[in-house]
Scaffold this motif. Structure first.
Motif, PDB file in Angstrom:
ATOM      1  N   GLY A 178     -16.352  -2.525 -11.924  1.00 51.27           N
ATOM      2  CA  GLY A 178     -16.947  -3.593 -12.709  1.00 51.27           C
ATOM      3  C   GLY A 178     -15.974  -4.713 -13.040  1.00 51.27           C
ATOM      4  N   ARG A 179     -15.152  -5.104 -12.078  1.00 48.46           N
ATOM      5  CA  ARG A 179     -14.123  -6.129 -12.305  1.00 48.46           C
ATOM      6  C   ARG A 179     -14.428  -7.409 -11.531  1.00 48.46           C
ATOM      7  N   ASP A 180     -13.890  -8.515 -12.018  1.00 47.75           N
ATOM      8  CA  ASP A 180     -13.991  -9.777 -11.306  1.00 47.75           C
ATOM      9  C   ASP A 180     -12.934  -9.831 -10.203  1.00 47.75           C
ATOM     10  N   VAL A 181     -13.042 -10.853  -9.358  1.00 47.62           N
ATOM     11  CA  VAL A 181     -12.178 -10.995  -8.181  1.00 47.62           C
ATOM     12  C   VAL A 181     -11.488 -12.355  -8.200  1.00 47.62           C
ATOM     13  N   ASP A 182     -10.220 -12.369  -7.794  1.00 44.39           N
ATOM     14  CA  ASP A 182      -9.468 -13.627  -7.675  1.00 44.39           C
ATOM     15  C   ASP A 182      -8.597 -13.520  -6.428  1.00 44.39           C
ATOM     16  N   THR A 213     -13.044 -16.085  -7.977  1.00 46.14           N
ATOM     17  CA  THR A 213     -12.203 -17.284  -7.954  1.00 46.14           C
ATOM     18  C   THR A 213     -11.385 -17.314  -6.674  1.00 46.14           C
ATOM     19  N   VAL A 214     -11.219 -18.504  -6.111  1.00 45.39           N
ATOM     20  CA  VAL A 214     -10.283 -18.717  -5.012  1.00 45.39           C
ATOM     21  C   VAL A 214      -9.101 -19.498  -5.567  1.00 45.39           C
ATOM     22  N   GLY A 215      -7.905 -18.940  -5.399  1.00 45.66           N
ATOM     23  CA  GLY A 215      -6.699 -19.614  -5.840  1.00 45.66           C
ATOM     24  C   GLY A 215      -6.086 -20.446  -4.744  1.00 45.66           C
ATOM     25  N   HIS A 216      -5.634 -21.623  -5.072  1.00 47.70           N
ATOM     26  CA  HIS A 216      -5.040 -22.606  -4.160  1.00 47.70           C
ATOM     27  C   HIS A 216      -6.114 -23.256  -3.279  1.00 47.70           C
ATOM     28  N   GLY A 217      -6.736 -22.506  -2.414  1.00 49.79           N
ATOM     29  CA  GLY A 217      -7.825 -23.037  -1.602  1.00 49.79           C
ATOM     30  C   GLY A 217      -7.450 -24.302  -0.855  1.00 49.79           C
ATOM     31  N   MET A 235     -19.780 -22.330  -2.202  1.00 50.38           N
ATOM     32  CA  MET A 235     -19.098 -21.915  -3.419  1.00 50.38           C
ATOM     33  C   MET A 235     -19.954 -22.178  -4.645  1.00 50.38           C
ATOM     34  N   ALA A 236     -20.572 -23.346  -4.687  1.00 51.72           N
ATOM     35  CA  ALA A 236     -21.409 -23.692  -5.841  1.00 51.72           C
ATOM     36  C   ALA A 236     -22.581 -22.730  -5.975  1.00 51.72           C
ATOM     37  N   THR A 237     -23.199 -22.383  -4.858  1.00 56.18           N
ATOM     38  CA  THR A 237     -24.309 -21.435  -4.884  1.00 56.18           C
ATOM     39  C   THR A 237     -23.854 -20.084  -5.421  1.00 56.18           C
ATOM     40  N   ALA A 238     -22.629 -19.711  -5.079  1.00 51.39           N
ATOM     41  CA  ALA A 238     -22.079 -18.423  -5.525  1.00 51.39           C
ATOM     42  C   ALA A 238     -21.447 -18.500  -6.907  1.00 51.39           C
ATOM     43  N   GLY A 239     -21.407 -19.695  -7.497  1.00 48.10           N
ATOM     44  CA  GLY A 239     -20.769 -19.852  -8.802  1.00 48.10           C
ATOM     45  C   GLY A 239     -19.278 -19.593  -8.765  1.00 48.10           C
ATOM     46  N   LEU A 317     -13.653 -20.046 -17.612  1.00 42.21           N
ATOM     47  CA  LEU A 317     -13.338 -19.099 -16.546  1.00 42.21           C
ATOM     48  C   LEU A 317     -12.831 -17.778 -17.121  1.00 42.21           C
ATOM     49  N   LEU A 318     -11.901 -17.851 -18.075  1.00 39.21           N
ATOM     50  CA  LEU A 318     -11.288 -16.643 -18.617  1.00 39.21           C
ATOM     51  C   LEU A 318     -12.083 -16.027 -19.766  1.00 39.21           C
ATOM     52  N   GLY A 319     -13.091 -16.742 -20.245  1.00 39.49           N
ATOM     53  CA  GLY A 319     -13.840 -16.236 -21.386  1.00 39.49           C
ATOM     54  C   GLY A 319     -13.016 -16.221 -22.655  1.00 39.49           C
ATOM     55  N   SER A 320     -12.142 -17.223 -22.823  1.00 37.50           N
ATOM     56  CA  SER A 320     -11.256 -17.269 -23.979  1.00 37.50           C
ATOM     57  C   SER A 320     -11.961 -17.874 -25.180  1.00 37.50           C
ATOM     58  N   ALA A 321     -12.276 -17.054 -26.154  1.00 40.64           N
ATOM     59  CA  ALA A 321     -12.954 -17.532 -27.352  1.00 40.64           C
ATOM     60  C   ALA A 321     -12.059 -18.440 -28.180  1.00 40.64           C
TER      61      ALA A 321
END
Length: 364
Positions: A178-182, A213-217, A235-239, A317-321
């Motif tokens: 259940g983790r995100d990807v970068d 997330t894609v880094g540098h790209g 990318m936009a379609t995939a958010g 992106l990070l969900g930083s409150a």
């Protein structure tokens, strides 16, 4: 947007003997490598490098030779980031058979020491290959229960040599835990765009919209590529997010074009004073200035966009409150600068007068 809101109460007093006060949200470093840094350690003389492989080799050699622990070096850099106004960061931390999980443990320990001031996400980053470096995949999985928050990847086709296998492994771990990807993606041109397209397709197929997330790209930074528009639309379609670093001579995205296609952008420091580069300050104020400089920002609106990318967008992106909950001068989490406006701040890049977390001045 946030910049317009800030402009309502960005300074007090107009007389020449009154220092201006600009109150802003904290900054977000969305892509940094604190395990590699030499911050606070003796000077490192870097070796020349002609290719990505050379850089990676130099990096491993340096990491194995460092005398200071990962925790102490990472803490020194992360502390500097906090004092410079950063309140959240996504740390890409090496996982490999050559170093085991020591970098994950070290950065997590440093993050815990700074927990009242800094929100830290750790990406398990297979810098030396996920599949090609035998045993690393098992270590990445183990890291997810020993301090890592996200599953990382790097150049599936060119560096790891198995595009589909690499993505299969990354998304399998992400789904299992259940983790995100970068994913770091340095590849440029049609090859890089093809990988972006495939990552976007996998993101949708796995139901992970908004979590990749894609880094540098670098492939996404070349408007002359005929396939760029289609890749950005995918990318936009995939958010999906793009994390850029405006580093050295590395390509930077055309922000108008990327935003036109609906792709969100965050900003990071990348490596700071490590084997890859002697440069970097740990300050996202400095990095915001570089983003403006590298993208040719001239107008107030363009400079304010760079600030937004380094604050509100990174916080999303990070969900930083802590950063997202900023409401102005009375906010419990804020940064105070001697500046009249956001554009002036981005250009002049002053050090903060004060950083406030949970209503208290940060003192480290």
């Amino acid at each position: 947007m946030m910049a317009a809101h800030l402009a309502l109460e960005d300074h007090y007093g107009n007389s020449s003997d009154t220092q201006p006060l600009l109150v802003t949200p904290g900054f977000v470093d969305a892509h940094i490598h604190p395990d590699k840094t030499t911050w606070g350690s003796p000077w490192l003389s870097r070796r020349a490098a002609a290719t990505l492989e050379d850089l990676i080799s130099n990096d491993l050699r340096a990491q194995l030779a460092y005398q200071d622990s990962v925790e102490e070096r990472a803490f020194a850099l992360m502390r500097q980031a906090v004092l410079s106004g950063t309140m959240a960061m996504r740390a890409h931390v090496d996982v490999a058979t050559q170093i085991g999980l020591r970098n994950i443990h070290g950065v997590r320990a440093a993050a815990e020491r700074l927990a009242p001031y800094l929100d830290v996400q750790i990406v398990a980053f297979p810098q030396f290959g996920l599949l090609s470096n035998q045993g690393t995949l098992d270590l990445v999985e183990a890291s997810l229960s020993e301090g890592a928050d996200l599953v990382g990847g790097i150049d599936p086709a060119s560096l790891d040599g198995d595009l589909h296998g690499h993505l299969d492994a990354v998304f399998a771990l992400a789904n299992k835990y259940g983790r995100d990807v970068d994913i770091h993606l340095h590849d440029s041109g049609p090859e890089g765009l093809a990988q972006v397209q495939l990552i976007a397709e996998r993101t949708v197929a796995e139901g992970m919209q908004g979590r990749v997330t894609v880094g540098h790209g670098f492939a996404l930074c070349d408007p002359s590529q005929p396939g760029l528009g289609a890749a950005l639309d995918a990318m936009a379609t995939a958010g999906m997010w793009l994390a850029t670093c405006a580093l050295g001579a590395d390509p930077v995205p055309v922000l108008d074009l990327v935003e036109k296609h609906g792709v969100r952008v965050a900003l990071g420091s990348d490596g700071v004073r490590d084997a890859w580069s002697p440069f970097g300050s740990g300050s996202m104020v400095d990095r915001t200035h570089l983003l403006g400089y590298r993208t040719g920002a001239l107008t107030d609106a363009e400079l304010e966009r760079c600030f937004r990318i380094a604050t509100a967008d990174g916080a999303e992106l990070l969900g930083s409150a802590a950063v997202a909950a900023f409401f102005g001068p009375g906010s419990a989490d804020r940064v105070e600068f001697a500046a009249h406006s956001i554009p002036e701040l981005v250009v002049d890049r002053p050090s903060p007068m004060r950083v406030v977390r949970a209503g208290k001045t940060v003192s480290l």
